[in-house]
Scaffold this active site. Structure first.
Site, short mmCIF file in Angstrom:
data_model
loop_
_atom_site.label_atom_id
_atom_site.label_comp_id
_atom_site.label_asym_id
_atom_site.label_seq_id
_atom_site.Cartn_x
_atom_site.Cartn_y
_atom_site.Cartn_z
N SER A 1 13.83 -7.98 30.97
CA SER A 1 14.59 -7.62 29.78
C SER A 1 16.08 -7.45 30.03
CB SER A 1 14.02 -6.34 29.17
OG SER A 1 14.15 -5.26 30.07
N HIS B 1 8.07 -6.72 26.67
CA HIS B 1 9.18 -7.28 25.92
C HIS B 1 8.84 -8.65 25.33
CE1 HIS B 1 12.38 -4.32 26.73
NE2 HIS B 1 11.74 -4.12 27.86
N LYS C 1 7.38 -1.14 21.21
CA LYS C 1 8.49 -2.07 20.98
C LYS C 1 8.19 -2.88 19.72
CE LYS C 1 10.27 -2.13 25.70
NZ LYS C 1 9.57 -0.92 26.17
#
Length: 346
Positions: free
Chosen positions: A182, A210, A241
């Site tokens: 990330s 991610h 997320k």
């Protein structure tokens, strides 16, 4: 408290401030979104992991509110004592189906999932081979286990193969990698990694925090994006997320792997279950992902410095969200240009 200890901390904190490495927390006065209220003004938000803009989605909030009324706030227990509701089992089954895995086990975070993975599955007879840019949770999880440890330079397949050769005497060899690194935006070379794993009879573990929910043609993450969805042995990821931005993590793998983790993984055995409101909201997110594919197609910032990134490699990281409009992105780019020219970067 020992005064020398406090004096050392005070000095170390002052040193962080002097080096520009002290991290201040910015308090938001609004829900998470493309625009947030910070301090005394509204700003475009390019630093949240709210990739699909679902953290404040009305359907997700409604599901959480219903669960709060029907199932209560918290479980106040670990799973195997009296901390399991049907909604936990339903979410695990739904995540397994979504990822094409045999089973899933929930954790309070992906950090805990990675922290409880390696020591449970590996011992001194085994070897774990880790990408140098892996997330801190993978690094810490590996430190907790007794396996032989190898590290290869980021995405360096020749170095990975050398590590596999060095570890050929181990009972089990596990390659551990982020799906998306990330801090730099690199995608792991999962096809090449899986090819090497097949050649050297190794397992592949991917932390896809991610990527889960938006990478790949149907949002199944980097294994789908790289065309190796059935070749990755273990996936760890997060609900915090793209999948609503709340809390909670999980491991997806073969049924035997998950069953063993339920028996021996310490963060699972000794941490409270995720709240039922989180489970309900996550199920609503999965509904949205499967029924509104346009979310994936729709795709000011924080500086990152040591120890989040290596010394001398500080950078500004932007994180895109489906909630952002073209106009907001244009405004942000203009701001980057203005500041870049002011400080002499452009």
């Amino acid at each position: 408290m020992n005064q020398a200890f406090l004096a050392r901390l005070t000095s170390d904190l002052a040193s962080l401030r002097d080096q520009g490495l002290y991290k201040s927390e910015r308090v938001l006065g609004s829900p998470q979104g493309a625009v947030v209220h910070a301090g005394d003004r509204d700003v475009i938000n390019l630093c949240a992991n709210n990739y699909l803009g679902l953290a404040n989605h009305p359907g997700v909030r409604a599901a959480a509110a219903r669960a709060l009324d029907e199932l209560g706030y918290g479980m106040a227990s670990v799973r195997f004592i009296c901390g399991t509701q049907q909604i936990h089992k339903t979410l695990e089954a739904r995540l397994a189906r979504y990822l094409g895995s045999e089973d899933v086990i929930l954790y309070s975070s992906c950090f805990d999932a990675n922290g409880g993975l390696f020591e449970t599955l590996l011992d001194e007879r085994d070897a774990v081979i880790s990408d140098a840019l892996n997330h801190a949770s993978i690094i810490d999880g590996i430190r907790l286990c007794k396996a032989q440890r190898y590290r290869y330079a980021n995405s360096d397949m020749a170095e990975l193969e050398q590590c596999l050769k060095q570890a050929q005497g181990a009972r089990t060899r596990l390659i551990a990698t982020d799906g998306v690194f990330s801090m730099d935006g690199f995608i792991a070379k999962l096809r090449e990694i899986c090819d090497l794993a097949d050649r050297y009879d190794a397992l592949v573990m991917v932390d896809d925090s991610h990527a889960t929910g938006f990478m790949g043609p149907t949002g199944r993450g980097t294994p789908e994006h790289c065309g190796v969805a059935q070749r990755v042995d273990i996936i760890t990821s997060t609900l915090g997320k793209a999948l609503g931005g709340g809390s909670g993590g999980f491991v997806a793998a073969r049924r035997e792997v998950i069953e063993w983790l339920r028996q021996r993984s310490r963060p699972y055995l000794f941490s409270n279950s995720i709240p039922p409101v989180v489970a309900a909201a996550s199920l609503a997110v999965l509904d949205l992902l499967e029924n509104t594919p346009q979310l994936r197609a729709q795709l000011y910032v924080i500086g990152f410095s040591y120890p989040v990134v290596p010394k001398g490699q500080a950078r500004i990281r932007t994180q895109m969200s489906a909630a952002l409009t073209r106009e907001q992105l244009a405004q942000a780019l203009a701001a980057f240009e203005a500041v870049g020219r002011e400080v002499g970067v452009l």
